[in-house]
Design an enzyme around this catalytic site. Structure first.
Site, PDB file in Angstrom:
ATOM      1  N   ARG A 102      -7.562  -7.898  -9.885  1.00  0.00           N
ATOM      2  CA  ARG A 102      -8.197  -6.666 -10.352  1.00  0.00           C
ATOM      3  C   ARG A 102      -8.186  -6.612 -11.869  1.00  0.00           C
ATOM      4  O   ARG A 102      -8.860  -5.810 -12.480  1.00  0.00           O
ATOM      5  CB  ARG A 102      -7.463  -5.450  -9.774  1.00  0.00           C
ATOM      6  CG  ARG A 102      -7.735  -5.211  -8.284  1.00  0.00           C
ATOM      7  CD  ARG A 102      -6.673  -4.342  -7.644  1.00  0.00           C
ATOM      8  NE  ARG A 102      -5.444  -5.100  -7.439  1.00  0.00           N
ATOM      9  CZ  ARG A 102      -4.253  -4.722  -7.862  1.00  0.00           C
ATOM     10  NH1 ARG A 102      -4.097  -3.581  -8.468  1.00  0.00           N
ATOM     11  NH2 ARG A 102      -3.192  -5.496  -7.662  1.00  0.00           N
ATOM     12  N   VAL A 162       0.692  -0.888  -5.218  1.00  0.00           N
ATOM     13  CA  VAL A 162      -0.116  -1.796  -6.042  1.00  0.00           C
ATOM     14  C   VAL A 162      -1.130  -0.941  -6.794  1.00  0.00           C
ATOM     15  O   VAL A 162      -1.636   0.017  -6.251  1.00  0.00           O
ATOM     16  CB  VAL A 162      -0.831  -2.872  -5.205  1.00  0.00           C
ATOM     17  CG1 VAL A 162       0.157  -3.790  -4.550  1.00  0.00           C
ATOM     18  CG2 VAL A 162      -1.738  -2.256  -4.169  1.00  0.00           C
ATOM     19  N   CYS A 163      -1.394  -1.253  -8.049  1.00  0.00           N
ATOM     20  CA  CYS A 163      -2.138  -0.298  -8.860  1.00  0.00           C
ATOM     21  C   CYS A 163      -2.835  -0.957 -10.022  1.00  0.00           C
ATOM     22  O   CYS A 163      -2.613  -2.109 -10.306  1.00  0.00           O
ATOM     23  CB  CYS A 163      -1.201   0.700  -9.526  1.00  0.00           C
ATOM     24  SG  CYS A 163       0.097   1.321  -8.532  1.00  0.00           S
ATOM     25  N   THR A 164      -3.631  -0.151 -10.730  1.00  0.00           N
ATOM     26  CA  THR A 164      -4.143  -0.530 -12.043  1.00  0.00           C
ATOM     27  C   THR A 164      -3.861   0.623 -12.994  1.00  0.00           C
ATOM     28  O   THR A 164      -4.164   1.772 -12.681  1.00  0.00           O
ATOM     29  CB  THR A 164      -5.665  -0.779 -11.987  1.00  0.00           C
ATOM     30  OG1 THR A 164      -5.924  -1.787 -11.001  1.00  0.00           O
ATOM     31  CG2 THR A 164      -6.188  -1.239 -13.337  1.00  0.00           C
ATOM     32  N   ASN A 214      -0.641  -5.802 -11.187  1.00  0.00           N
ATOM     33  CA  ASN A 214       0.660  -6.112 -10.580  1.00  0.00           C
ATOM     34  C   ASN A 214       1.111  -7.534 -10.874  1.00  0.00           C
ATOM     35  O   ASN A 214       1.847  -8.129 -10.090  1.00  0.00           O
ATOM     36  CB  ASN A 214       0.617  -5.869  -9.071  1.00  0.00           C
ATOM     37  CG  ASN A 214       0.268  -4.437  -8.741  1.00  0.00           C
ATOM     38  OD1 ASN A 214      -0.889  -4.123  -8.516  1.00  0.00           O
ATOM     39  ND2 ASN A 214       1.251  -3.558  -8.776  1.00  0.00           N
TER      40      ASN A 214
END
Ligand SMILES: *[C@@H]1O[C@H](CO)[C@@H](O)[C@H](O)[C@H]1NC(C)=O
Ligand SMILES: *[C@@H]1O[C@H](CO)[C@@H](O)[C@H](O)[C@H]1NC(C)=O
Ligand SMILES: *[C@@H]1O[C@H](CO)[C@@H](O)[C@H](O)[C@H]1NC(C)=O
Ligand SMILES: *[C@@H]1O[C@H](CO)[C@@H](O)[C@H](O)[C@H]1NC(C)=O
Ligand SMILES: *[C@@H]1O[C@H](CO)[C@@H](O)[C@H](O)[C@H]1NC(C)=O
Ligand SMILES: *[C@@H]1O[C@H](CO)[C@@H](O)[C@H](O)[C@H]1NC(C)=O
Ligand SMILES: *[C@@H]1O[C@H](CO)[C@@H](O)[C@H](O)[C@H]1NC(C)=O
Length: 391
Positions: free
Chosen positions: A329, A138-140, A316
């Site tokens: 986020r 999971v990321c930005t 995500n």
């Protein structure tokens, strides 16, 4: 999505309720150059020589990171044992996964064998380590254009959700073990750089990279029912008509020679599972979010500076849908980007955005900042001291 909801609730029920989402803080400033308690160190550089046989390419890195890799693999096995206590899962890993390596395409099959040989970690466990990231990242990621038309591509890599919450330490077991495995790699052919990436030692796919003066690329997990993980299951069972997502990003970084070619390959190649690819070029206006089902690029989103879209940003969730309220986020990251304004966007201010909770959270292992027109990649190991969201 369903998987994600399940994990979020599972985890949510076991961690402290004092940080009820959305836990947000004011947009950070003055975080760069990296300093203070959210910064745990710069990432070490290594060279991988693409002129070597694939089985020899990773030897130097693995020789250095062997113990860290062994610790990580042991932790994954311990989690597997907790999950299926009979030890059957481990048996499967040691018997079935070594056979799988020969179904993986060249050069990945040979590189994985080389990593197993250099580390002494059983082949099946190295295969597992390589499949693992296809599933739980999971990321930005974001690409922004500055007033001079330079593109800045940055990402937080968040990994380890669902993987053992250490109650005493208020941290994720796998996330903490990954931090010492983070390396920057300069991939060279004939003694000159082909591309650079931030990587986990032992992992042959790519999640973050730059092909200097041409393009930058990051991949984020896409949780989706349309396709889901059925392709990975099919691969294991013998039906192999798609490409592993992070093998595609590696091939694109290694072999595509323009933004247009990279975009086409990432949009059209049949995949084993859905994914987001965030791609930046080296010219004004060249950046996009490619939202992939297994077969299609859905609803592409491009930079459009004339109409005020001077950055694209992906976490995500599909950009045309709302994020899950427990895991938003995107809104805080966009709020900080909007507050920064295009006039002030730079490596420095983008690092500030990625240092703002919950964009920075307990899963964040590293932050990478890339500037394609300078051929530059830099990355930093992160920490998120309390109070901090677990994801
Ligand atoms: C506990 O967390 C800190 C950072 O939050 C980390 O440096 C340390 O390695 C962790 N300890 C264990 C045993 O995971
Ligand atoms: C490799 O580099 C040398 C010297 O920089 C150059 O002369 C040669 O043409 C290059 N070879 C290839 C295959 O690119
Ligand atoms: C690469 O560069 C190093 C040092 O600059 C040199 O010793 C080596 O011979 C070069 N290799 C090739 C294939 O050109
Ligand atoms: C890139 O292309 C070369 C030459 O066709 C090939 O040998 C190599 O395996 C490719 N790399 C990847 C990662 O697909
Ligand atoms: C940021 O700005 C964009 C473009 O003006 C707008 O669509 C978006 O709603 C804003 N987001 C936030 C969180 O402020
Ligand atoms: C942009 O940067 C200038 C000078 O560095 C500073 O004075 C100004 O407050 C900044 N603007 C914003 C919106 O951060
Ligand atoms: C990339 O951008 C830089 C700065 O704008 C420029 O100097 C360079 O020529 C560009 N490179 C390519 C390959 O277009």
């Amino acid at each position: 999505m369903f998987l994600r909801v399940v994990c979020v609730f599972c985890v949510f029920s076991c961690v402290s309720m004092q940080y009820v989402p959305p836990f947000t803080e004011d947009c950070r400033t003055g975080m760069y150059p990296p300093n203070g308690p959210t910064f745990k160190g710069a990432v070490t550089w290594y060279t991988v020589d693409l002129d070597l046989l694939p089985s020899k390419r990773w030897t130097e890195i693995i020789t250095d990171k062997k113990n860290e890799l062994i610790n990580m693999v042991q932790a994954i096995k311990d989690l597997a044992d907790e999950f299926v206590p009979s030890g059957r899962l481990e048996e499967l890993i040691d018997k079935a996964l070594p056979l799988m390596v020969d179904t993986l395409p060249y050069p990945f099959n040979e590189e994985i064998k080389g990593i197993a040989a250099a580390s002494g970690v059983p082949l099946g466990e190295v295969v597992l380590f390589n499949i693992f990231y296809e599933i739980f990242t999971v990321c930005t990621s974001l690409v922004a254009e500055d007033p001079d038309g330079n593109l800045i591509h940055a990402r937080n890599l968040d990994f380890g959700l669902f993987m053992g919450w250490d109650i005493k330490n208020q941290s994720w077991v796998i996330t903490e073990l990954l931090k010492p495995l983070v390396v920057n790699v300069d991939f060279r052919r004939n003694n000159s750089t082909v591309f650079q990436s931030t990587n986990f030692a032992g992992y042959v796919g790519m999640l973050t990279g730059v092909r200097p003066y041409m393009f930058t690329l990051t991949m984020n997990e896409r949780f989706s029912l349309d396709g889901g993980y059925i392709g990975i299951l099919e691969w294991i069972l013998g039906k192999r008509d798609g490409v592993w997502m992070s093998f595609l990003t590696r091939s694109v970084l290694e072999n595509a020679t323009s933004y247009a070619e990279a975009k086409k390959l990432l949009s059209d190649t049949k995949l084993l599972a859905p994914a987001y690819f965030i791609l930046g070029g080296n010219q004004s206006g060249e950046a996009c979010i490619i939202t992939r089902s297994r077969t299609h690029n859905l609803n592409p989103l491009e930079l459009d500076v004339q109409h005020g879209r001077w950055y694209v940003l992906e976490t995500n969730y599909d950009h045309w849908k709302m994020p899950l309220f427990l895991d938003d986020r995107r809104t805080p990251a966009m709020k900080c980007m909007n507050q920064t304004t295009q006039a002030n966007v730079s490596i420095k201010t983008v690092y500030d955005v990625l240092s703002t909770k919950p964009v920075l959270n307990k899963l964040t292992t590293y932050t990478t900042l890339m500037e394609v027109s300078k051929g530059k990649l830099e990355s930093y190991i992160r920490a998120c001291p309390n109070p901090c969201m677990p994801w």
